[in-house]
Design an enzyme around this catalytic site. Structure first.
Site, PDB file in Angstrom:
ATOM      1  CB  SER A 167       6.815  14.280  73.991  1.00  8.32           C
ATOM      2  OG  SER A 167       5.636  14.500  73.737  1.00  8.32           O
ATOM      3  CG  ASP A 172       5.225  21.396  77.043  1.00  2.96           C
ATOM      4  OD1 ASP A 172       4.000  20.958  76.290  1.00  2.96           O
ATOM      5  OD2 ASP A 172       5.756  20.342  77.611  1.00  2.96           O
ATOM      6  CG  HIS A 222       6.029  19.600  73.970  1.00  2.00           C
ATOM      7  ND1 HIS A 222       5.749  18.797  75.372  1.00  2.00           N
ATOM      8  CD2 HIS A 222       5.999  18.262  73.043  1.00  2.00           C
ATOM      9  CE1 HIS A 222       5.754  17.388  75.112  1.00  2.00           C
ATOM     10  NE2 HIS A 222       5.828  17.092  73.734  1.00  2.00           N
TER      11      HIS A 222
END
Length: 385
Positions: free
Chosen positions: A235, A327, A359
């Site tokens: 991320s 995601d 995610h």
């Protein structure tokens, strides 16, 4: 008043500010609403939870001392009733300057039983690293690849001691046989970008400094193979991985593993087209983290934007980009990979996509088939297989 101007109007280190030591993953809604913490594996155990103003934080017991919760400012005031910015489930900012974090505030202490420890690398900023050393009792002189890891959290939440990261990296170090250095960087909004980038760059350079000159950290000096330095992050940490690899000296980094990277852009693509609320959320989040930003086409958040530095400048030999089919950010990861391949970069690149998952799914489910497959692929990459 804008969020940026509100913070600029406050005095340095206003009442209620913390040192930026609480955080968690990325996208707030649906699949990226963020994971529930499973019982820690190979880690210290949670013993209770405290609830205050709706914020639940776990408290851990190490011997006879308790680790304080970093989620809230010390004492609420009357101004806490007035909200300046609501970015739940991540955080709320009150007019008093107090910041309440709802995710990623739990800290698991480093556990000697699994050969982990924390080291402050810059007393001036308080930036530290958590090291993970696999069992080398039988081979005390064995040199291990060094993985520098950057956690996620949108630059505003999470930390190296969070259960998800501590447990995942403990497992990865054991299975891959790598020495992991996880960077505990400062967070926005207390420390706006580029503070996080600067801290991660400093952490990377600190690791590299062990390849020559005086030994600063014995674990690195004795067990680190500095011909095999790798970077990874998920991320926002994937974003940082790109940032550091673009600015490192040539020939230092063997490879980078960029996982579900936090990249955005002004024009919606893929899953973003049908999710304007998520776009609005991340626009606010990015501007909170980077108040001086050029917007969502700032090269820091959109490395494939017009005018961004060419990805041909990535300073590594190998790269793998992981994306998740469900995601919100999946298309951004694909676009990054495609731009890298077309840039003229001379390394080896691979895109790995997992369908039916969201995610950073791998941080909350270590034993699922897809999580196991993902870790197996990552380990093979780290070993150069």
């Amino acid at each position: 008043m804008s969020v940026a101007s509100f913070f600029s109007s406050l005095p340095a280190r206003p009442f209620g500010y913390k040192d930026g030591r609480g955080r968690t993953g990325m996208v707030p809604t649906t699949d990226i609403g963020r994971r529930m913490v499973k019982p820690p594996v190979l880690a210290c155990r949670p013993i209770e939870s405290n609830t205050y103003h709706g914020s639940v934080t776990s408290v851990f017991l190490t011997k006879s001392s308790r680790s304080p919760s970093p989620s809230l400012s010390p004492t609420p005031t009357a101004l806490d009733d007035e909200i300046v910015l609501d970015l739940k489930p991540f955080l709320i900012i009150y007019k008093s300057g107090r910041i309440e974090r709802f995710l990623g505030t739990t800290v698991i202490p480093a556990c000697p039983e699994v050969a982990t420890k924390d080291v402050v690398i810059d007393p001036a900023t308080g930036v530290s690293v958590r090291l993970y050393l696999p069992n080398v009792v039988d081979l005390p002189s064995k040199k291990l690849p060094v993985l520098v890891y950057f956690h996620g959290g949108g630059f505003v939440i999470e930390n190296t001691g969070s259960p998800n990261y501590h447990n995942y990296l403990t497992l990865l170090a054991a299975k891959a046989g790598v020495l992991i250095v996880s960077i505990n960087y400062r967070l926005a909004p207390e420390y706006p970008l580029p503070a996080s980038y600067d801290d991660c760059m400093a952490g990377f350079n600190w690791v590299v400094s062990h390849s020559a000159g005086p030994a600063l950290e014995p674990w690195l000096a004795q067990h680190g193979d500095f011909s095999q330095i790798l970077l990874s992050g998920d991320s926002a940490g994937g974003n940082v991985t790109h940032y550091v690899a673009m600015r490192a000296d040539a020939g230092v980094i063997e490879g980078v593993a960029i996982v579900h990277p936090y990249f955005l852009g002004s024009e919606p693509v893929g899953n973003e087209i049908n999710d304007p609320a998520n776009i609005e959320f991340h626009d606010k989040l990015w501007r909170l983290a980077a108040p001086d930003t050029e917007g969502l086409d700032d090269p820091l958040i959109n490395p494939v934007a017009p005018g961004a530095p060419s990805l041909a400048g990535l300073k590594c030999k190998r790269a793998v980009v992981f994306v998740a089919g469900n995601d919100f950010l999946v298309e951004r990861g694909r676009m990054y990979y495609e731009a890298l391949v077309k840039s003229g970069w001379r390394g080896e690149a691979e895109l790995v996509q997992h369908e039916g998952v969201g995610h950073v799914f791998h941080l909350s489910d270590y034993s699922g088939d897809i999580s196991v497959a993902m870790m197996t692929k990552l380990i093979a990459f780290l070993k150069g297989e």
